[in-house]
Write a protein that holds these residues in place. Structure first.
Motif, PDB file in Angstrom:
ATOM      1  N   ILE A   1       0.841  -1.205   0.000  1.00  0.00           N
ATOM      2  CA  ILE A   1       0.000   0.000   0.000  1.00  0.00           C
ATOM      3  C   ILE A   1       0.871   1.248   0.000  1.00  0.00           C
ATOM      4  CG2 ILE A   1      -1.680   1.327   1.328  1.00  0.00           C
ATOM      5  CD1 ILE A   1      -2.832  -1.088  -0.117  1.00  0.00           C
ATOM      6  N   ALA A   2       1.945   1.220   0.803  1.00  0.00           N
ATOM      7  CA  ALA A   2       2.857   2.368   0.827  1.00  0.00           C
ATOM      8  C   ALA A   2       3.493   2.570  -0.546  1.00  0.00           C
ATOM      9  CB  ALA A   2       3.936   2.155   1.881  1.00  0.00           C
ATOM     10  N   GLY A   3       3.850   1.461  -1.216  1.00  0.00           N
ATOM     11  CA  GLY A   3       4.427   1.573  -2.551  1.00  0.00           C
ATOM     12  C   GLY A   3       3.437   2.136  -3.548  1.00  0.00           C
ATOM     13  N   ALA A   4       2.181   1.696  -3.471  1.00  0.00           N
ATOM     14  CA  ALA A   4       1.155   2.212  -4.369  1.00  0.00           C
ATOM     15  C   ALA A   4       0.925   3.710  -4.142  1.00  0.00           C
ATOM     16  CB  ALA A   4      -0.153   1.448  -4.164  1.00  0.00           C
ATOM     17  N   LEU A   5       0.953   4.126  -2.877  1.00  0.00           N
ATOM     18  CA  LEU A   5       0.799   5.550  -2.569  1.00  0.00           C
ATOM     19  C   LEU A   5       1.973   6.357  -3.124  1.00  0.00           C
ATOM     20  CD1 LEU A   5      -0.535   5.355   1.103  1.00  0.00           C
ATOM     21  CD2 LEU A   5      -1.829   5.946  -0.958  1.00  0.00           C
ATOM     22  N   ALA A   6       3.192   5.792  -2.998  1.00  0.00           N
ATOM     23  CA  ALA A   6       4.372   6.480  -3.528  1.00  0.00           C
ATOM     24  C   ALA A   6       4.290   6.608  -5.045  1.00  0.00           C
ATOM     25  CB  ALA A   6       5.640   5.725  -3.127  1.00  0.00           C
ATOM     26  N   ALA A   7       3.850   5.530  -5.712  1.00  0.00           N
ATOM     27  CA  ALA A   7       3.706   5.586  -7.163  1.00  0.00           C
ATOM     28  C   ALA A   7       2.637   6.599  -7.563  1.00  0.00           C
ATOM     29  CB  ALA A   7       3.358   4.209  -7.707  1.00  0.00           C
ATOM     30  N   GLY A   8       1.533   6.643  -6.821  1.00  0.00           N
ATOM     31  CA  GLY A   8       0.481   7.608  -7.118  1.00  0.00           C
ATOM     32  C   GLY A   8       0.938   9.040  -6.906  1.00  0.00           C
ATOM     33  N   ALA A   9       1.706   9.281  -5.833  1.00  0.00           N
ATOM     34  CA  ALA A   9       2.214  10.627  -5.574  1.00  0.00           C
ATOM     35  C   ALA A   9       3.164  11.062  -6.688  1.00  0.00           C
ATOM     36  CB  ALA A   9       2.919  10.671  -4.224  1.00  0.00           C
ATOM     37  N   ALA A  10       4.054  10.143  -7.111  1.00  0.00           N
ATOM     38  CA  ALA A  10       4.973  10.465  -8.203  1.00  0.00           C
ATOM     39  C   ALA A  10       4.199  10.739  -9.489  1.00  0.00           C
ATOM     40  CB  ALA A  10       5.958   9.322  -8.405  1.00  0.00           C
ATOM     41  N   HIS A  11       3.166   9.947  -9.734  1.00  0.00           N
ATOM     42  CA  HIS A  11       2.320  10.132 -10.920  1.00  0.00           C
ATOM     43  C   HIS A  11       1.669  11.508 -10.908  1.00  0.00           C
ATOM     44  CE1 HIS A  11      -1.113   9.409 -13.652  1.00  0.00           C
ATOM     45  NE2 HIS A  11      -0.360   8.471 -14.198  1.00  0.00           N
ATOM     46  N   GLY A  12       1.210  11.957  -9.737  1.00  0.00           N
ATOM     47  CA  GLY A  12       0.593  13.272  -9.644  1.00  0.00           C
ATOM     48  C   GLY A  12       1.588  14.400  -9.810  1.00  0.00           C
ATOM     49  N   VAL A  13       2.772  14.280  -9.189  1.00  0.00           N
ATOM     50  CA  VAL A  13       3.802  15.310  -9.305  1.00  0.00           C
ATOM     51  C   VAL A  13       4.247  15.459 -10.754  1.00  0.00           C
ATOM     52  CG1 VAL A  13       6.194  15.890  -8.695  1.00  0.00           C
ATOM     53  CG2 VAL A  13       4.607  15.106  -6.928  1.00  0.00           C
TER      54      VAL A  13
END
Length: 267
Positions: free
Chosen positions: A144-156
């Motif tokens: 879940i933490a990895g998915a959140l990190a990927a989503g944050a990078a995707h948004g940035v």
């Protein structure tokens, strides 16, 4: 724009939505060279919808498997994918929305786009050092933490010159996710963003409506190029050659920076 320009721009944008080479960067370059008009918002919306359809087709099996088991998040890999995608997409949309007021003034600035492309190229090149999975592990969904990190990078990566697919893909590869799965997850994360982009383009439209031929050509060119690019990205990832795309992105970034320096008024 003429029909030829519409077709070229749609094909470039479709491919850049699926490949980690920056759709914003290629869009800015194309608008400079093709001199796209403000009245092309409906064409841009059609391109985004067509690219979304192509990406959905590319990851259809994983999406269907994820949606088929939504209540087994703790025990099923496809369902963990569904949870990760839902959380990652939500974070991506929130981050991108927060950045939008700051990003909009720089969307077509050659210097900002060029610097973003250079950062994208460096990130892609770094994947040559990322952990490697041999493909036998079928349960390597990100945490879940990895998915959140990927989503944050995707948004940035809504920043000019950045690549949303590329940002998520780089994070997932560095987390040790198997390349083929990392590509599918990165493409799936982009679907909500493309739909939001299409809606925003349509709402921002003002002026005379484009001809049906222009919209149809935009839809077809974007769909075909995005589908082909998604297939090519999967092949590159499986061969651990994603970093090779930096050989295209970095020179384009340098060209945009040089363009900005040659014409300071555009920086």
């Amino acid at each position: 724009m003429g029909l030829v320009d519409v077709t070229v721009l749609a094909a470039v944008q479709g491919a850049a939505q699926a490949l980690p080479i920056s759709a914003t960067g290629h869009g800015a370059a194309a608008r400079l060279w093709l001199r796209a008009a403000d009245g092309d918002a409906w064409v841009a919306a059609a391109q985004a919808l067509a690219a979304a359809a192509a990406l959905a087709l590319a990851v259809r099996q994983r999406l269907l498997r994820a949606l088929a088991t939504p209540s087994l998040f703790s025990s099923s890999p496809p369902a963990r994918d569904a949870a990760g995608l839902a959380l990652g997409a939500a974070v991506s949309l929130i981050v991108a929305a927060a950045l939008r007021p700051y990003v909009a003034p720089w969307r077509d600035a050659p210097l900002a786009v060029g610097l973003g492309l250079l950062a994208t190229g460096a990130a892609l090149a770094s994947t040559a050092l990322a952990p490697w999975r041999d493909g036998r592990d079928e349960t390597d969904a990100p945490s879940i933490a990895g998915a959140l990190a990927a989503g944050a990078a995707h948004g940035v990566a809504a920043l000019p010159g950045a690549s949303r697919v590329g940002a998520a893909l780089v994070v997932l590869l560095w987390l040790g996710v198997r390349p083929a799965r990392a590509v599918e997850l990165a493409l799936a994360l982009s679907l909500p963003a493309l739909l939001v982009s299409a809606l925003a383009e349509a709402r921002a439209f003002h002026g005379p409506a484009p001809g049906a031929g222009a919209v149809a050509l935009g839809l077809l060119a974007a769909f075909v190029s995005a589908a082909a690019a998604a297939s090519a990205l999967r092949a590159l990832a499986e061969r651990r050659r994603v970093g090779a795309l930096s050989l295209w992105v970095v020179p384009l970034g340098l060209a945009m920076v040089a363009y900005a320096r040659a014409l300071p008024g555009l920086a």
